[in-house]
Enzyme design. Structure first.
Site, PDB file in Angstrom:
ATOM      1  N   CYS A 177      -7.169   8.911   2.869  1.00 40.96           N
ATOM      2  CA  CYS A 177      -6.304   8.403   1.793  1.00 40.96           C
ATOM      3  C   CYS A 177      -6.619   7.022   1.903  1.00 40.96           C
ATOM      4  CB  CYS A 177      -5.200   9.039   2.118  1.00 40.96           C
ATOM      5  SG  CYS A 177      -4.080   8.511   3.215  1.00 40.96           S
ATOM      6  N   HIS A 482       0.915   8.446   3.773  1.00 37.88           N
ATOM      7  CA  HIS A 482      -0.057   8.740   2.723  1.00 37.88           C
ATOM      8  C   HIS A 482      -0.394   7.537   1.880  1.00 37.88           C
ATOM      9  CE1 HIS A 482      -2.762  10.796   0.033  1.00 37.88           C
ATOM     10  NE2 HIS A 482      -1.763  10.616  -0.991  1.00 37.88           N
TER      11      HIS A 482
END
Length: 1354
Positions: A177, A482
């Protein structure tokens, strides 16, 4: 209907309405990640055409009719389901919808294109904007975390169409990510994207797979032109030189940015883009020191790519409120005074000075890194600072530019530029253009020369207005999280959230949510695992109309980019066509029994739904490689159930039927399979009709004791047993009048079909069945089924397994002679004559069958002798003192026992006292061990057949199941002596590690029952070593291990108590089988067994592994040998038995008083065993037990259990070393006594003794750099058996020191050298030097496309 209403029943008024029935349709929209959890409910009349259903769905969801598909939603992937026809006039009932029940449908994209939205009012789009979610979108378990990452779950069709925003997402490989966020930011930067497009790749100069700029160029083209919702980044990461494991490593996005820019600079050397990174991202600042007395200033100029901003100053509990505050703090000077005074070159003395940083030049693209990750020295953990820090949409940097002249006459200038070896501010700035090794910067290069710096003139202050266009957000904690990016498009000034494959519109209010912190508190603080979502990197662009670029339009693309766009479009179209073919391809398991090899082959048949059955047969024919074996017209496809081995139906007359129609449509899984059936040219295919059952018929020959291979007949469930017998009689040509049919419903469940009027269904027949048929006129027909020969033969057939036994190397007098006899024996029917005719010591050879018969008779006669001895009261006599040893060389002389008449022997066995066969009662554990034995096992074969099965060397070979013959030892009986009584085996005690082969009366185990056993030599290609031979053994798996070993005695050549059985597993690991009372039920066909010579364990005996304890060696635990200890044996007795073994096997010459045995727990030495201790009484012993053998320097000091033996080690801080171990024997657990003993052996005054208990496993290694501070020295206790010592057993490690001894002072060089030595020493001993909860891997981009990995790396 909402998602939670699925389980409600259809309303009764709908089902029971007087008008026509209605159909309840529940449609789930899977084309959009935000609507995937929503359901549309329609309640339509059953006569509604499919066309009207599509119109109603389109009106309900707001899509244009014809731009979407509806497929059945039966819980499988929609990509594999055929869509419904949106133009069909077929009614819902005719289209397989069910009235009165819920019918689930999935709304999917049509031909890879997203459904077109029916926009009646443009405001409808804006109404949904406020429903967007800024932050990690709710996905199925997709949290990009280093600790517990679950890959994203999304249907393949969901990434086949572009988001309604018009932008394309990036697929998260696993934990990439952070990479996706940076790539999207670079893609949305016009100046970077346009410059990348202008670069042209020369395929002749470089491999496109390893070219980072080319793969970025391809990715950007796909992001701009692809119709998919998201695209993969695997080609980009492959150009980095990463493998799949890199996808599971999460890294810092700022670190990736720096490393990627360095890699691009290296790749772009000698091109127009060589200075692109510097032109866009590089700024300059001045690092200065000014004397406060004379005003003299020394300075140097450094460059930067990003500005790291501290969230909270060191030691402060308050964070900076805004980015502006942090920037002011960044350039705030500090005063050097007191001991930190600066030596002024003009004043020639130390003076107070001002030290700081000044910005000289800001880049076009300004990158600010918010340093949210810090280290907490209290908890010794990394933490994330979630404090609130605001940042403006427009940032005026003119207030931070240096207003003074850059080089006054009185200053000392060092214009290092990009080649400066130092950094501008070691605590805050990251110098990205230093001359440090490229490996440290994250790039593996052969050589890394300094990058040439291009000076840019300073900008005017009134032009330093920057606008925010990218916010890279981190959601999570310091342990993992994330990343996603919020990016403003310069095309429409709209903010978008790029969250991996999801792209959505967001607002300025959503950006403010990334400022961090909690409501009303600026001092918000997070621990190591507290999670929050906030901005981590900010990228601003200078507002300069002269420089602000727009994205290139399609017609402005360079020619090579136009070619690349065309190439990618063709690839995408080809992929789309391939997907369409996949969606219309039936994939089903295909089986075929090879007509020559008779082996069932398996494959997967992939055939287009429009292909005919005839074409599918040809495809299957070629797939199974049958062209060279038989013609195509001898093959056909039939419907097949592999699980039940059942042929469901054949397809006569349907050769031209499409496979899609024949198989019921295109599905991801089918409830049936296909079988490519073959026939001989002179045969005719049988017709298989639905509803028939398949029966495999095995013909049993009682005289030959054989079970034939099956033939297949088909019957109907409503047929009676009489009709079924007539059907079988025609198939196998046996009379139906005397026919007995036995159905095997499941394993070893035999049922005689004896009621003529019963139907097959009533008897339990199913799709595929197995029956045994026997038709003879013997008296066995009149016996009860469970007493009949037929039952016993079938029972034996069902329980017989085939094992391969590797025999040990034999002496010339045993097995080698038998094998020679076997080769010379010829026909087994002439064994006696041929062997008796050979005279002389060399020629007195017999065939292996004769030897085995003779050995078996000797075994039986020995058993009888033992029984008679037992009747005479001599129960202490064991088989070890009998003539049984002579079996090792049975060929040297003819023993009288070999001539015993088998019938006479049989009579002896039948008339023996039944009490001789009665064993002691089994324990509960033994009952459990034999749980697998069926209740019908009590009489396997009657003794009336024993002579035939034991001695049938005169008969021809009798075919049995699996193609076995009956030569060899075929002991297949069970005595009737125990009839009516509980059948038991002798067992060792419950806590024993094994079982004895002999019970207390000396009788051999397995003597009370004989089960089927047949062995014959077997030739194998496996290299088993010279002198080793294989046996193929057919044996009843209900036989005990003890009886099995006795049957192997003639082949091994020694008593069963003198060899061991090892089971070989698939990985070639061998484990000894020691529980002699257990059966072979855990074995299966073709298992391998290795026989090794060595005494097997008896009752109460345990195999013990003996290790030598070497307290002062680098490896203190050394394996010596395996020994056998017995219950009731004293420690001294075991030491006496060990002495000769130690001498012979280990070369250790020891006297009994110069070594001791002690408990071993893992690697820790424990209780010292005294000579008079008795195993099982004073010392608990178990199977696979381990003990330490310790060689003594002098006489044994341990005399009683009240004493305590500890291992002491002196620490000498003045010399930074540890002395060897010394044992200290204490009479009590008193601390004062320990101090006295330590003072006595060391000479340290009693009052100066300090001690501490060692930590961890023996030898409790600790670094000499840490031992002085880390251990709990001088605990305030009076006894050793309390907290924090808890020394209650022998073997504890005690460190001690002289408290008056000073710690050696080390220079930095000495400390580093000592640290290296200690690290090497502790790693060799297996002790970890430092604790790290998670090993992080350095982020690297390999310019040659592949990492040069070495074992020492990582």
């Amino acid at each position: 209907m909402g998602p939670g209403e699925e389980n409600q029943l259809v309303p009764k008024e709908i089902e029971n309405a007087a008008e026509e029935p209605r159909v309840l349709c529940i449609i789930q929209d899977t084309t959009n990640s935000k609507t995937v959890n929503e359901r549309i409910t329609l309640n339509l009349p059953a006569s509604t055409p499919l066309r009207k259903l599509f119109e109603d769905v389109a009106n309900k969801v707001g899509y244009i009719n014809g731009t979407f598909d509806l497929v059945w939603g039966n819980g499988i992937s929609t990509a594999d389901m055929p869509p419904l026809d949106h133009t069909s006039e077929k009614s819902l009932l005719d289209a397989s919808f069910e009235a009165g029940k819920k019918n689930f449908l999935h709304l999917t994209d049509k031909d890879g294109e997203q459904p077109q939205i029916l926009l009646e009012d443009s405001s409808a789009v804006d109404d949904n904007i406020h429903d967007r979610f800024i932050g990690p979108l709710p996905r199925e378990g997709s949290v990009c975390s280093t600790s517990d990452y679950v890959s994203q779950s999304y249907s393949y069709s969901s990434i086949l169409n572009k988001s309604e925003t018009g932008y394309v997402g990036l697929v998260n490989q696993a934990m990439t990510c952070y990479l996706n966020s940076l790539l999207q930011t670079l893609f949305m930067t016009p100046e970077f994207r346009n410059a990348l497009y202008k670069w042209e790749f020369e395929e002749s100069e470089e491999d496109p797979v390893t070219s980072i700029p080319y793969q970025l160029q391809r990715l950007f083209v796909l992001l701009q032109t692809s119709k998919k919702r998201a695209i993969e980044t695997t080609d980009v990461t492959r150009s980095f030189g990463w493998d799949s494991s890199e996808a599971w490593q999460q890294h810092d996005v700022q670190e990736l940015c720096r490393v990627m820019f360095d890699a691009l600079e290296q790749k772009w050397k000698q091109t127009e883009q060589a200075d692109l990174i510097n032109e866009l991202y590089q700024g300059k600042l001045k690092d200065y020191v000014r004397c406060l007395e004379c005003g003299y200033e020394g300075w140097r100029i450094d460059t930067y790519l990003d500005i790291p901003l501290v969230i909270r100053p060191y030691g402060s509990s308050q964070a900076f409120a805004s980015v502006e505050e942090a920037l002011h703090a960044f350039i705030q000077p500090e005063i050097l005074d007191g001991p930190n005074q600066y030596f002024c070159e003009r004043c020639k003395k130390k003076c107070d000075a001002r030290k700081g940083l000044r910005f000289l030049h800001f880049p076009y693209l300004l990158t600010l890194q918010l340093k949210r990750f810090d280290f907490d020295y209290t908890t010794m953990h990394r933490i994330k600072l979630n404090d609130r820090m605001t940042f403006p949409e427009e940032l005026d940097m003119s207030t931070f530019i240096d207003a003074e002249d850059e080089s006054p006459q009185t200053e000392s200038c060092t214009d290092s530029g990009a080649e400066n070896e130092g950094s501008c501010h070691s605590d805050q700035m990251s110098n990205d253009f230093s001359n440090d090794d490229g490996v440290d910067e994250g790039i593996c290069l052969e050589s890394n020369s300094g990058t040439e710096k291009i000076s840019k003139p300073g900008l005017e202050k009134n032009s330093l207005i920057y606008e925010l266009f990218s916010v890279m957000v981190h959601s999570g904690s310091a342990a993992g999280g994330h990343y996603y990016a919020c990016i403003k498009s310069f095309s429409d000034d709209q903010w978008y959230s790029f969250n991996d494959q999801h792209v959505s519109r967001i607002t300025q209010e959503d950006i403010k949510k990334t400022h961090g912190g909690s409501s009303g508190s600026r001092g918000y603080y997070s621990s190591a695992f507290a999670s929050s979502t906030n901005a981590y990197m900010l990228i601003y662009r200078l507002k300069d109309p002269a420089r602000n670029a727009k994205f290139l339009e399609v017609d402005e693309y360079p020619e090579h980019i136009k070619n690349l766009v065309q190439k990618e479009r063709e690839l995408e179209e080809q992929e789309k066509r391939q997907r369409e073919i996949e969606r219309n391809t039936c994939k089903i398991k295909l089986f075929c029994l090879h007509p020559v090899k008779q082996v069932m082959m398996e494959n997967k048949l992939e055939v287009h739904k429009d292909k005919t059955l005839k074409e599918a047969v040809e495809m299957a024919y070629k797939m199974m490689d049958l062209e060279e074996i038989l013609p195509l017209d001898c093959c056909r496809l039939v419907k097949y159930d592999e699980f039940h081995d059942y042929l469901e139906r054949s397809y006569e007359g349907e050769e031209d039927t499409p496979m899609g129609l024949l198989l019921g449509g295109v599905k991801s899984t089918y409830m049936f399979d296909l079988l490519l059936e073959t026939r001989k040219p002179d045969q005719v295919f049988q017709s298989y009709k639905p509803g028939e059952v398949m029966v495999k018929v095995h013909v049993v020959d009682l005289k030959a004791e054989s079970v034939a291979v099956p033939i297949t007949v088909r019957a109907y469930l409503n047929q009676t047993i009489t009709e079924f017998k007539q059907l079988i009689s025609k198939a196998i040509h046996l009379p139906a009048e005397t026919m007995r049919i036995v159905l095997e419903r499941c394993y070893n469940d035999l049922r005689l079909l004896s009621v003529p009027s019963k139907t097959l269904k009533a008897e339990g027949f199913f799709r595929s069945n197995k029956v045994f048929v026997e038709s003879s006129e013997t008296l066995d027909y009149q016996m009860a089924f469970t007493d009949s020969h037929l039952w016993k033969l079938l029972d034996r057939h069902a329980n017989t397994i085939r094992l391969f036994v590797l025999l040990p190397e034999q002496s010339p007098g045993s097995y080698s002679k038998r094998t020679a006899c076997q080769k010379a024996g010829g026909d087994s029917g002439n064994v006696d004559g041929e062997c008796e005719g050979v005279k002389g010591p060399v020629g007195s050879l017999k065939s292996v069958e004769a030897v085995l018969e003779e050995s078996t008779e000797r075994l039986k006669s020995l058993s009888l002798q033992q029984q008679q001895d037992g009747d005479n009261g001599d129960s202490s006599k064991s088989t070890e003192t009998s003539d049984f040893e002579n079996i090792e060389s049975p060929l040297n002389e003819r023993d009288s026992s070999a001539s015993v008449d088998p019938r006479e022997l049989e009579q002896h066995i039948q008339t023996s006292d039944p009490e001789n066969f009665q064993s002691e009662e089994r324990s509960d554990s033994d009952v459990n061990n034999d749980r697998s034995t069926s209740s019908v096992d009590s009489d396997i074969l009657s003794s009336s057949h024993s002579s035939d099965t034991l001695c049938n060397a005169d008969n021809a070979q009798i075919p049995l199941a699996n193609g076995l013959d009956s030569h060899g030892i075929t002991s297949s009986r069970r005595t009737k002596a125990n009839e009516g009584k509980k059948e038991t085996w002798d067992t060792a005690e419950e806590d024993s590690g094994t079982d004895s082969e002999y019970d207390e009366s000396g009788k051999s185990r397995g003597e009370t029952q004989y089960m089927y056993f047949k062995a014959e030599p077997y030739a194998t290609d496996e290299g088993s070593g010279e002198g080793h031979k294989w046996l193929m053994v057919q044996v009843d798996k209900r036989i005990t291990l003890a009886a099995f070993k006795q049957q192997l005695e003639p082949f091994v050549g020694v008593l069963s108590s003198h060899f061991k059985v090892f089971r070989v597993y698939a990985s070639n690991q061998e484990f000894e089988s020691v529980r002699l009372n257990e059966t072979l039920s855990s074995f299966s066909d073709d298992n391998k067994i290795t026989i090794r010579l060595g005494r097997a364990l008896k009752r109460g005996e345990y195999r013990v592994k003996v290790y030598q304890l070497l307290v002062n060696e680098q490896e203190p635990c050394k394996f010596l040998l395996d020994a056998v200890f017995a219950k009731g044996m004293t420690v001294r007795h075991s030491k006496e038995e060990l002495i000769p073994q130690l001498r012979e096997q280990c070369g250790l010459e020891l006297s009994i008083d110069r070594f001791r045995l002690r408990k071993k727990t893992w690697k820790n030495p424990g209780t010292v065993f005294l000579d008079y201790h008795i195993y099982e009484e004073d010392i608990n012993i178990s199977s696979n037990w381990e003990v330490f053998l310790e060689v003594l320097d002098g006489v044994e000091k341990m005399k009683s259990m009240s004493q305590l033996a500890v291992l002491s080690r002196r620490w000498r801080p003045s010399e930074m070393r540890l002395d060897p171990f010394q044992e200290v024997v204490l009479e009590s657990s008193c601390v004062d006594e320990l101090r006295e003993k330590l003072s006595e052996i060391s000479g340290i005054p009693l009052e100066d003794i300090e001690f501490a208990k060692g930590r961890g496993t023996f030898p409790c290694d600790v670094s000499v750099l840490d031992i002085h501070q880390d251990l709990d020295w001088n605990p305030k206790v009076s006894t050793l058996n309390v907290w924090p010592l808890y020394i209650c057993d022998d073997g504890a490690v005690i460190f001690y020191r002289d408290k008056t001894e000073e710690l050696m002072e080390l220079t930095d060089e000495q400390r580093n050298e000592l640290m290296k030595k200690e690290s090497s020493r502790l790693q060799k001993t297996g002790h970890r030097v430092t604790y790290s909860p998670r090993k992080e891997k350095a982020l690297k981009i390999y310019l040659d496309g592949a990492p040069n990995r070495e074992p020492a790396q990582d």
